[in-house]
Design a protein around this motif. Structure first.
Motif, short mmCIF file in Angstrom:
data_model
loop_
_atom_site.label_atom_id
_atom_site.label_comp_id
_atom_site.label_asym_id
_atom_site.label_seq_id
_atom_site.Cartn_x
_atom_site.Cartn_y
_atom_site.Cartn_z
N PRO A 103 0.78 -1.27 -0.15
CA PRO A 103 -0.18 0.04 0.07
C PRO A 103 0.79 1.24 0.03
CG PRO A 103 -0.99 -1.59 1.82
CD PRO A 103 0.42 -2.13 1.16
N THR A 104 1.98 1.34 0.81
CA THR A 104 2.68 2.55 0.85
C THR A 104 3.46 2.98 -0.61
OG1 THR A 104 4.70 1.48 1.45
CG2 THR A 104 3.20 2.20 3.40
N LYS A 105 3.38 2.01 -1.32
CA LYS A 105 3.78 2.16 -2.93
C LYS A 105 3.00 2.29 -3.93
CE LYS A 105 8.47 0.90 -2.04
NZ LYS A 105 9.69 0.25 -2.48
N SER A 106 1.68 2.58 -3.43
CA SER A 106 0.30 2.40 -4.53
C SER A 106 -0.23 3.81 -4.43
CB SER A 106 -0.46 1.56 -3.98
OG SER A 106 0.29 0.23 -3.73
N ILE A 107 -0.58 4.01 -5.55
CA ILE A 107 -1.53 5.11 -5.92
C ILE A 107 -2.59 4.81 -6.77
CG2 ILE A 107 -1.56 7.61 -7.08
CD1 ILE A 107 1.55 7.59 -7.11
N ILE A 108 -3.87 5.24 -6.37
CA ILE A 108 -4.95 5.22 -6.86
C ILE A 108 -5.61 6.39 -7.53
CG2 ILE A 108 -6.60 5.28 -4.93
CD1 ILE A 108 -8.49 3.33 -6.52
N ILE A 109 -5.97 6.34 -8.64
CA ILE A 109 -6.49 7.66 -9.48
C ILE A 109 -7.89 7.57 -9.72
CG2 ILE A 109 -6.26 9.19 -11.57
CD1 ILE A 109 -3.24 8.23 -11.58
N ILE A 110 -8.81 8.32 -9.39
CA ILE A 110 -10.09 8.29 -9.43
C ILE A 110 -10.59 9.61 -10.04
CG2 ILE A 110 -12.16 8.21 -7.64
CD1 ILE A 110 -10.38 7.11 -5.59
N ASP A 111 -11.89 9.38 -10.86
CA ASP A 111 -12.59 10.70 -11.40
C ASP A 111 -13.19 11.25 -10.31
OD1 ASP A 111 -14.89 9.38 -11.19
OD2 ASP A 111 -15.13 8.80 -13.23
N ASN A 112 -13.73 12.65 -10.66
CA ASN A 112 -14.73 13.51 -10.02
C ASN A 112 -15.99 13.24 -9.84
OD1 ASN A 112 -12.56 14.96 -8.44
ND2 ASN A 112 -11.87 15.62 -10.74
N ALA A 150 -7.62 6.50 2.42
CA ALA A 150 -6.31 6.13 1.81
C ALA A 150 -5.15 6.25 3.24
CB ALA A 150 -6.09 7.23 0.85
N GLU A 151 -5.37 7.19 3.99
CA GLU A 151 -4.47 7.64 4.94
C GLU A 151 -4.57 6.47 5.94
OE1 GLU A 151 -3.73 10.81 8.74
OE2 GLU A 151 -4.93 11.36 6.71
N GLU A 152 -5.64 5.96 6.16
CA GLU A 152 -5.67 4.77 7.22
C GLU A 152 -4.89 3.65 6.55
OE1 GLU A 152 -9.15 1.85 9.14
OE2 GLU A 152 -9.96 4.06 8.30
N TYR A 153 -4.91 3.11 5.19
CA TYR A 153 -4.44 2.02 4.71
C TYR A 153 -3.26 2.38 4.05
CZ TYR A 153 -8.60 -0.50 5.67
OH TYR A 153 -9.86 -0.98 6.54
N GLY A 154 -2.57 3.51 4.09
CA GLY A 154 -1.27 3.74 3.71
C GLY A 154 -0.95 3.88 2.36
N PHE A 155 -1.99 4.16 1.33
CA PHE A 155 -1.97 4.29 0.04
C PHE A 155 -2.17 5.87 -0.23
CE2 PHE A 155 -6.13 2.67 0.24
CZ PHE A 155 -6.96 3.46 -0.37
N PHE A 156 -1.84 6.23 -1.36
CA PHE A 156 -2.05 7.67 -2.11
C PHE A 156 -3.32 7.66 -3.03
CE2 PHE A 156 -1.26 11.26 -4.72
CZ PHE A 156 -1.12 12.27 -3.73
N CYS A 157 -4.14 8.76 -2.87
CA CYS A 157 -4.99 8.88 -3.91
C CYS A 157 -5.06 10.20 -4.46
CB CYS A 157 -6.34 8.73 -2.87
SG CYS A 157 -7.80 9.08 -3.82
N ASP A 158 -5.40 10.22 -5.74
CA ASP A 158 -5.46 11.54 -6.40
C ASP A 158 -6.68 11.55 -7.25
OD1 ASP A 158 -4.37 13.97 -7.32
OD2 ASP A 158 -2.90 13.33 -8.74
N PHE A 159 -7.42 12.52 -7.47
CA PHE A 159 -8.48 12.81 -8.29
C PHE A 159 -8.09 13.51 -9.63
CE2 PHE A 159 -10.13 12.33 -4.19
CZ PHE A 159 -11.31 11.44 -4.31
N LEU A 160 -8.70 13.00 -10.72
CA LEU A 160 -8.45 13.51 -12.02
C LEU A 160 -8.89 15.15 -11.99
CD1 LEU A 160 -9.68 10.77 -14.46
CD2 LEU A 160 -7.31 11.29 -13.95
N THR A 161 -8.27 15.99 -12.67
CA THR A 161 -8.66 17.19 -12.88
C THR A 161 -9.14 17.33 -14.41
OG1 THR A 161 -6.37 17.85 -13.03
CG2 THR A 161 -7.39 18.09 -10.90
N GLN A 162 -9.81 18.43 -14.68
CA GLN A 162 -10.09 18.80 -15.88
C GLN A 162 -9.13 19.74 -16.55
OE1 GLN A 162 -14.17 20.20 -15.82
NE2 GLN A 162 -14.69 18.54 -17.24
N VAL A 163 -8.53 19.52 -17.81
CA VAL A 163 -7.61 20.51 -18.35
C VAL A 163 -8.23 20.84 -19.86
CG1 VAL A 163 -5.34 20.69 -19.16
CG2 VAL A 163 -5.73 19.44 -17.24
N PHE A 164 -8.29 22.05 -20.11
CA PHE A 164 -8.85 22.57 -21.21
C PHE A 164 -7.67 23.16 -21.85
CE2 PHE A 164 -12.49 22.35 -18.46
CZ PHE A 164 -13.47 21.80 -19.17
#
Length: 120
Positions: A83-92, A105-119
Motif C-alpha cells: 500500500p505505501t507504494k500504491s497510488i489510486i487515481i479516481i475521477d470526480n 487512503a491515509e488509514e491504509y497507507g496508499f495515496f489517492c489522486d483525483f483527475l482534474t479537467q484540463v482544457f
C-alpha cells in the motif's frame, strides 16, 4: 510505485424498448433512455499500469458514495500488496466523497489522486 485507475460502470437488464410508435409495418428506432425503473448490475474495479484488473466488485443497483467507499476500504485496500507504494487515481464523480476517500487512503497507507479537467 504502482498506479491504479478506478472506475465503475453498469449494465441495464432491459436495454431495449418493449413498446414504441411508428407507421404501420415500420420498425421503431430510437435511443433507450437510462432510467432507474429497470434493474441494473453495476461493476467497480481498478486496473494497474499493466492493465491487470484488481478488486472487481459487482452488485445489483446503482453506485453511490457509501458503496464506493465500502469497495475502496473492504475490497481494494486489502488487495494491495504494498500500500505505501500504491497510488489510486479516481475521477470526480459526484458519488466519490473526497474527504472520506482521503481518510481511507491515509488509514491504509496508499495515496489517492483525483483527475482534474484540463482544457486546451
Amino acid at each position: 510505485m504502482e498506479m491504479f485507475y478506478a472506475d465503475e460502470t453498469g449494465f441495464e437488464e432491459h436495454y431495449s424498448r418493449t413498446y414504441g410508435y411508428s407507421q404501420r409495418s415500420k420498425r421503431v428506432y430510437g435511443a433507450v433512455p437510462g432510467t432507474r425503473r429497470h434493474r441494473r448490475v453495476s461493476v467497480v474495479g481498478a486496473i494497474n499500469q499493466n492493465n491487470v484488473f484488481l478488486a472487481g466488485f459487482a452488485f445489483k443497483g446503482y453506485m453511490n458514495g457509501d458503496l464506493f467507499t465500502g469497495w475502496l476500504e473492504h475490497v481494494f485496500a486489502p488487495s494491495l500488496k504494498n500500500p505505501t507504494k500504491s497510488i489510486i487515481i479516481i475521477d470526480n464523480a459526484s458519488h466519490h466523497p473526497k474527504e472520506r476517500i482521503y481518510d481511507i487512503a491515509e488509514e491504509y497507507g496508499f495515496f489517492c489522486d483525483f483527475l482534474t479537467q484540463v482544457f486546451a
